[in-house]
Design a protein around this motif. Structure first.
Motif, PDB file in Angstrom:
ATOM      1  N   THR A 179     -75.205 -10.327 -88.603  1.00  0.00           N
ATOM      2  CA  THR A 179     -75.760 -11.508 -87.938  1.00  0.00           C
ATOM      3  C   THR A 179     -75.770 -12.741 -88.839  1.00  0.00           C
ATOM      4  N   ARG A 180     -75.724 -12.534 -90.137  1.00  0.00           N
ATOM      5  CA  ARG A 180     -75.636 -13.663 -91.069  1.00  0.00           C
ATOM      6  C   ARG A 180     -74.186 -13.805 -91.510  1.00  0.00           C
ATOM      7  N   GLN A 181     -73.626 -14.982 -91.254  1.00  0.00           N
ATOM      8  CA  GLN A 181     -72.205 -15.166 -91.546  1.00  0.00           C
ATOM      9  C   GLN A 181     -71.930 -16.536 -92.165  1.00  0.00           C
ATOM     10  N   MET A 182     -70.860 -16.582 -92.933  1.00  0.00           N
ATOM     11  CA  MET A 182     -70.371 -17.821 -93.541  1.00  0.00           C
ATOM     12  C   MET A 182     -69.026 -18.153 -92.899  1.00  0.00           C
ATOM     13  N   VAL A 183     -68.871 -19.392 -92.461  1.00  0.00           N
ATOM     14  CA  VAL A 183     -67.634 -19.834 -91.812  1.00  0.00           C
ATOM     15  C   VAL A 183     -67.114 -21.072 -92.538  1.00  0.00           C
ATOM     16  N   SER A 184     -65.843 -21.054 -92.903  1.00  0.00           N
ATOM     17  CA  SER A 184     -65.216 -22.202 -93.570  1.00  0.00           C
ATOM     18  C   SER A 184     -64.038 -22.671 -92.729  1.00  0.00           C
ATOM     19  N   LEU A 185     -64.134 -23.883 -92.212  1.00  0.00           N
ATOM     20  CA  LEU A 185     -63.104 -24.448 -91.343  1.00  0.00           C
ATOM     21  C   LEU A 185     -62.316 -25.517 -92.095  1.00  0.00           C
ATOM     22  N   LEU A 186     -61.001 -25.479 -91.969  1.00  0.00           N
ATOM     23  CA  LEU A 186     -60.155 -26.524 -92.543  1.00  0.00           C
ATOM     24  C   LEU A 186     -60.173 -27.698 -91.568  1.00  0.00           C
ATOM     25  N   LEU A 187     -60.769 -28.793 -91.981  1.00  0.00           N
ATOM     26  CA  LEU A 187     -61.019 -29.900 -91.057  1.00  0.00           C
ATOM     27  C   LEU A 187     -59.747 -30.705 -90.771  1.00  0.00           C
ATOM     28  N   PRO A 188     -59.516 -31.050 -89.516  1.00  0.00           N
ATOM     29  CA  PRO A 188     -58.347 -31.874 -89.154  1.00  0.00           C
ATOM     30  C   PRO A 188     -58.617 -33.358 -89.387  1.00  0.00           C
ATOM     31  N   VAL A 189     -58.767 -33.723 -90.638  1.00  0.00           N
ATOM     32  CA  VAL A 189     -59.010 -35.119 -91.015  1.00  0.00           C
ATOM     33  C   VAL A 189     -57.956 -35.546 -92.028  1.00  0.00           C
ATOM     34  N   ASN A 190     -57.929 -36.849 -92.316  1.00  0.00           N
ATOM     35  CA  ASN A 190     -56.967 -37.420 -93.264  1.00  0.00           C
ATOM     36  C   ASN A 190     -55.542 -37.063 -92.844  1.00  0.00           C
ATOM     37  N   GLU A 191     -54.743 -36.507 -93.760  1.00  0.00           N
ATOM     38  CA  GLU A 191     -53.350 -36.203 -93.422  1.00  0.00           C
ATOM     39  C   GLU A 191     -53.235 -35.153 -92.322  1.00  0.00           C
ATOM     40  N   LYS A 192     -54.285 -34.341 -92.143  1.00  0.00           N
ATOM     41  CA  LYS A 192     -54.247 -33.275 -91.139  1.00  0.00           C
ATOM     42  C   LYS A 192     -54.672 -33.753 -89.756  1.00  0.00           C
ATOM     43  N   GLU A 193     -55.082 -35.009 -89.661  1.00  0.00           N
ATOM     44  CA  GLU A 193     -55.488 -35.535 -88.363  1.00  0.00           C
ATOM     45  C   GLU A 193     -54.286 -35.679 -87.438  1.00  0.00           C
ATOM     46  N   ALA A 194     -53.166 -36.141 -87.983  1.00  0.00           N
ATOM     47  CA  ALA A 194     -51.949 -36.294 -87.182  1.00  0.00           C
ATOM     48  C   ALA A 194     -51.115 -35.021 -87.186  1.00  0.00           C
ATOM     49  N   ASP A 195     -51.135 -34.302 -88.302  1.00  0.00           N
ATOM     50  CA  ASP A 195     -50.350 -33.072 -88.432  1.00  0.00           C
ATOM     51  C   ASP A 195     -51.180 -32.066 -89.220  1.00  0.00           C
ATOM     52  N   PHE A 196     -51.685 -31.056 -88.537  1.00  0.00           N
ATOM     53  CA  PHE A 196     -52.598 -30.108 -89.173  1.00  0.00           C
ATOM     54  C   PHE A 196     -51.942 -29.339 -90.312  1.00  0.00           C
ATOM     55  N   ASN A 197     -50.615 -29.235 -90.284  1.00  0.00           N
ATOM     56  CA  ASN A 197     -49.908 -28.501 -91.331  1.00  0.00           C
ATOM     57  C   ASN A 197     -49.552 -29.366 -92.531  1.00  0.00           C
ATOM     58  N   SER A 198     -49.878 -30.652 -92.478  1.00  0.00           N
ATOM     59  CA  SER A 198     -49.564 -31.541 -93.590  1.00  0.00           C
ATOM     60  C   SER A 198     -50.419 -31.192 -94.806  1.00  0.00           C
ATOM     61  N   THR A 199     -49.810 -31.276 -95.983  1.00  0.00           N
ATOM     62  CA  THR A 199     -50.530 -30.924 -97.213  1.00  0.00           C
ATOM     63  C   THR A 199     -50.593 -32.061 -98.224  1.00  0.00           C
ATOM     64  N   GLU A 200     -49.842 -33.139 -97.989  1.00  0.00           N
ATOM     65  CA  GLU A 200     -49.814 -34.233 -98.956  1.00  0.00           C
ATOM     66  C   GLU A 200     -50.958 -35.203 -98.689  1.00  0.00           C
ATOM     67  N   PRO A 201     -51.838 -35.427 -99.663  1.00  0.00           N
ATOM     68  CA  PRO A 201     -53.025 -36.263 -99.438  1.00  0.00           C
ATOM     69  C   PRO A 201     -52.671 -37.709 -99.124  1.00  0.00           C
ATOM     70  N   VAL A 202     -53.517 -38.338 -98.315  1.00  0.00           N
ATOM     71  CA  VAL A 202     -53.315 -39.743 -97.965  1.00  0.00           C
ATOM     72  C   VAL A 202     -53.916 -40.626 -99.051  1.00  0.00           C
ATOM     73  N   ASP A 203     -53.510 -41.895 -99.040  1.00  0.00           N
ATOM     74  CA  ASP A 203     -53.990 -42.833-100.056  1.00  0.00           C
ATOM     75  C   ASP A 203     -55.472 -43.158 -99.887  1.00  0.00           C
ATOM     76  N   TYR A 204     -55.923 -43.211 -98.633  1.00  0.00           N
ATOM     77  CA  TYR A 204     -57.304 -43.613 -98.370  1.00  0.00           C
ATOM     78  C   TYR A 204     -57.986 -42.563 -97.494  1.00  0.00           C
ATOM     79  N   PRO A 205     -58.626 -41.569 -98.115  1.00  0.00           N
ATOM     80  CA  PRO A 205     -59.273 -40.512 -97.327  1.00  0.00           C
ATOM     81  C   PRO A 205     -60.454 -41.029 -96.523  1.00  0.00           C
ATOM     82  N   CYS A 206     -60.800 -40.287 -95.486  1.00  0.00           N
ATOM     83  CA  CYS A 206     -61.892 -40.693 -94.603  1.00  0.00           C
ATOM     84  C   CYS A 206     -63.239 -40.508 -95.294  1.00  0.00           C
ATOM     85  N   SER A 207     -64.273 -40.974 -94.641  1.00  0.00           N
ATOM     86  CA  SER A 207     -65.622 -40.889 -95.193  1.00  0.00           C
ATOM     87  C   SER A 207     -66.197 -39.486 -95.021  1.00  0.00           C
ATOM     88  N   LEU A 208     -67.231 -39.198 -95.796  1.00  0.00           N
ATOM     89  CA  LEU A 208     -67.943 -37.929 -95.659  1.00  0.00           C
ATOM     90  C   LEU A 208     -68.552 -37.813 -94.265  1.00  0.00           C
TER      91      LEU A 208
END
Length: 319
Positions: free
Chosen positions: A18-47
């Motif tokens: 019943t107690r679980q830890m979940v880690s999700l890869l967030l679709p933000v920054n370079e992954k917002e347009a392409d979730f498989n993208s791995t190259e970081p953008v110049d200006y990342p989004c805010s926290l």
């Protein structure tokens, strides 16, 4: 990803975890347009945007577990303020299921309070604390750290999709003009009750399985896995170099020039003529590596998002 996470969480619940830890890869920054993208953008989004995205994904996860029409409430439990570290607890109207999103070490007592109700599912989603790789843990040291570690050890990491950069894969090798000569980008996947899987990634979204482990692999483990993969000549590492090439080595340029000369029966066209012949559709079809080579050949900046690279090429063509 959310469907996959829901299946893993449900499998763990069915097993009595019943107690679980979940880690999700967030679709933000370079992954917002392409979730498989791995190259970081110049200006990342805010926290704040990362937090809002995590909350939206968690709400969707809970609705998959509890029913699509379930009303999910969200309550901020952080200290507030624009400079604070956001954290929220999400729950249905009857509070029969809790999910705490983005908790920091400061929220440990609240987590312990939520955990007091036996049998109620409690998820920790994308925790923000760091407990490894530094001299002093976010939970302190000595008995304080041990108490935190003992409590968190009761949470099963039922689902995780994480991305790790090992070494400096983005560094350009001067001899070859390519990146990913060493190091790499790894995505770790764990779906309860399976093992932790390590997959090597390329910038064009290609991936290849490396190996799995019964426990989450650390930095040194992943570095060793990459070296074993390179020694085994896995295709993904050659692909990673090709799709991020900045320029070609002198020998490659000579081979390309010889090939062009043979094909054309003599001299190759001027760069300006080749550029002028590119249509908008041609430019859209070029990958990032090809765009960078064009820009560098004209002495123009070659960093940034692929949309920016295409814009620069169009501007140079129309100049």
């Amino acid at each position: 990803m959310v469907d996959q996470a829901a299946a893993a969480v449900q499998a763990a619940l069915d097993a009595g975890r019943t107690r679980q830890m979940v880690s999700l890869l967030l679709p933000v920054n370079e992954k917002e347009a392409d979730f498989n993208s791995t190259e970081p953008v110049d200006y990342p989004c805010s926290l704040q945007k990362e937090f809002d995205t995590a909350c939206a994904l968690t709400k969707s996860l809970l609705q998959r577990l509890l029913g699509a029409g379930t009303n999910i409430n969200a309550k901020r439990i952080d200290d507030g303020g624009v400079e604070g570290e956001p954290c929220a607890v999400l729950f249905p109207d009857d509070k029969s299921f809790l999910a705490v999103v983005f908790p920091t070490a400061d929220r440990l007592k609240q987590l312990q309070g939520y955990a007091k109700q036996e049998g109620r599912p409690l998820l920790i989603v994308n925790p923000q604390w760091r407990n490894e790789g530094q001299v002093i843990s976010d939970f302190g040291f000595g008995p304080w750290r041990k108490a935190a570690d003992d409590f968190l050890a009761t949470f099963e990491p039922s689902y995780a999709l994480k991305e790790k950069r090992i070494g400096s894969p983005g560094t350009v090798d001067a001899a070859t003009g390519t990146r990913f000569v060493s190091g790499g980008v790894i995505r770790l996947l764990r779906c309860y009750p399976g093992p932790w899987e390590a997959h090597a990634m390329a910038a064009n979204g290609s991936s290849q399985f490396l190996e799995n482990s019964p426990a989450e692999q650390g930095y040194k483990d992943l570095d060793a896995a990459i070296k074993r993969g390179r020694a085994a000549k896995l295709e993904i590492f050659a692909i990673a170099q090709q799709v991020t090439a900045v320029y070609r080595s002198s020998s490659e340029e000579e081979e390309a020039a010889d090939g062009a000369s043979s094909a054309a029966g003599g001299g190759a066209g001027a760069t300006s003529e080749e550029l002028a012949s590119l249509s908008d559709a041609d430019i859209e079809a070029l990958d990032a590596a090809s765009l960078r080579r064009l820009l560098l050949g004209m002495g123009m900046p070659a960093s940034g998002k692929i949309s920016k690279l295409r814009e620069r090429v169009r501007e140079a063509r129309d100049a």
